[in-house]
Scaffold this active site. Structure first.
Site, short mmCIF file in Angstrom:
data_model
loop_
_atom_site.label_atom_id
_atom_site.label_comp_id
_atom_site.label_asym_id
_atom_site.label_seq_id
_atom_site.Cartn_x
_atom_site.Cartn_y
_atom_site.Cartn_z
CG HIS A 1 4.21 -1.74 2.08
ND1 HIS A 1 2.88 -2.07 2.08
CD2 HIS A 1 4.77 -2.47 3.09
CE1 HIS A 1 2.64 -2.98 3.02
NE2 HIS A 1 3.76 -3.23 3.65
CG HIS B 1 -0.28 -0.29 2.51
ND1 HIS B 1 0.67 0.55 3.06
CD2 HIS B 1 -0.39 -1.33 3.39
CE1 HIS B 1 1.09 0.06 4.21
NE2 HIS B 1 0.47 -1.09 4.44
P1 AMP Z 1 4.82 -5.36 6.43
O1 AMP Z 1 4.60 -5.74 5.00
O2 AMP Z 1 3.56 -5.08 7.17
O3 AMP Z 1 5.74 -6.32 7.14
O4 AMP Z 1 5.58 -3.97 6.42
C1 AMP Z 1 6.77 -3.80 5.69
C2 AMP Z 1 7.37 -2.47 6.07
O5 AMP Z 1 6.46 -1.42 5.74
C3 AMP Z 1 7.68 -2.34 7.55
O6 AMP Z 1 8.92 -1.68 7.73
C4 AMP Z 1 6.53 -1.51 8.05
O7 AMP Z 1 6.83 -0.77 9.21
C5 AMP Z 1 6.29 -0.59 6.87
N1 AMP Z 1 4.93 -0.05 6.91
C6 AMP Z 1 3.78 -0.73 7.09
N2 AMP Z 1 2.74 0.13 7.15
C7 AMP Z 1 3.25 1.38 7.02
C8 AMP Z 1 2.68 2.69 7.02
N3 AMP Z 1 1.37 2.90 7.17
N4 AMP Z 1 3.51 3.74 6.86
C9 AMP Z 1 4.86 3.57 6.71
N5 AMP Z 1 5.45 2.34 6.71
C10 AMP Z 1 4.66 1.27 6.87
#
Ligand code: AMP
Length: 290
Positions: free
Chosen positions: A44, A41
């Site tokens: 990311h 999203h």
């Molecule tokens: P995930 O796919 O949920 O493991 O997240 C991958 C990376 O994206 C991690 O470093 C998360 O902290 C970051 N991330 C997830 N959601 C957000 C957001 N809303 N804003 C900024 N970074 C995010």
């Protein structure tokens, strides 16, 4: 080696990725890594854009890591859509999407893992035992596969960011860990792949997390000395949402992730975790005592 702009190259083997990155680094290119579990999203994408702005070659990894899920958690149901993810990576300027399957990452039963100390047993680690050991293990593997790079993580997962930064230092990994701000919906809800689990009623109530953090920060900045008062205020705001089941609402020191000394002093990190039906949502906010 210069990777052409446009659609990113998809790479699903460790050897193939290493060859590309070694080639790039030997040509003087700086490598940026954005580790994810996919179902991308705009949050990311903000990490990918930051990596793009600071590096010559940007790799996004997409891997739903079984080691970080406990039995009964949502590993099987975790949303997946690789084609759409590659589109979003292209929009944000990634060069390579590394999307290994489980066998590529864990060809044998894993007997070697990262075991974390104090930072991992509190907050999310208290309700998800072993979760951060699983996160740290896959991130250490990714750092080992990718090699010298800058790696971009969201502040949205503040405990994860803190742990990964500390692990990179503790293990002298050749990686600069960069924290990036949380991207939110207009009503304050932090973007998350798990928001897809929310019913429309739950979605309508989910901004309670952000409201609770803002209420807590306002108290801290107004000079409230007692962390317990701040935590109660955040819990009360969350309880106003009838579908919310609170896991924790905490006011901690950002370095240790433990309850701040009384009275609260200097930088304070406020963190909340709340279940709405099947979704477990987390959010956090930094503030300073007034
Ligand atoms: P995930 O796919 O949920 O493991 O997240 C991958 C990376 O994206 C991690 O470093 C998360 O902290 C970051 N991330 C997830 N959601 C957000 C957001 N809303 N804003 C900024 N970074 C995010």
């Amino acid at each position: 080696m210069t990777v052409p702009a446009g659609r990113p190259v998809t790479e699903d083997t460790i050897g193939g990725l290493r060859a590309r990155l070694d080639g790039a680094r030997s040509g003087g290119q700086r490598v940026g890594l954005v580790p994810t579990m996919g179902f991308l999203h705009a949050g990311h994408q903000s990490l990918i854009e930051r990596a793009r702005s600071e590096n010559d070659l940007v790799v996004v990894s997409i891997f739903v890591n079984p080691l970080q899920f406990n039995p009964g958690e949502d590993f099987d149901d975790y949303p997946r859509d690789l084609d759409h993810d590659v589109e979003l990576c292209a929009q944000a300027g990634a060069d390579i999407v590394f999307a290994p399957d489980q066998h590529e990452m864990y060809p044998e039963p894993v007997i070697t893992t990262v075991r974390l100390g104090s930072l991992a047993g509190v907050l999310c680690g208290a309700s998800r035992p072993g979760h951060f050991d699983g996160v740290a293990t896959v991130v250490a593997k990714l750092f080992s596969i990718v090699g010298e790079c800058s790696a971009y993580f969201g502040e949205k997962d503040f405990q994860q960011l803190t742990i990964v930064s500390r692990m990179a230092r503790d293990l002298s990994l050749p990686v600069r860990v960069v924290g990036c701000p949380t991207v939110r919906e207009p009503d304050g809800l932090a973007l998350s792949s798990r928001n897809a689990y929310l019913s429309s009623d739950e979605r309508a109530q989910a901004p309670a997390l952000r409201r609770a953090l803002e209420a807590g920060a306002a108290l801290v900045e107004a000079g409230e000395p007692d962390g317990a008062v701040v935590e109660s205020r955040m819990a009360a705001v969350i309880s106003d949402a009838p579908l919310a089941r609170i896991d924790y609402a905490a006011a901690v020191s950002p370095a240790t992730l433990t309850r701040s000394e009384q009275p609260l002093q200097g930088d304070v990190r406020l963190l909340v975790a709340v279940r709405f039906g099947k979704a477990r949502l987390i959010d956090n906010l930094g503030c300073r005592t007034g």
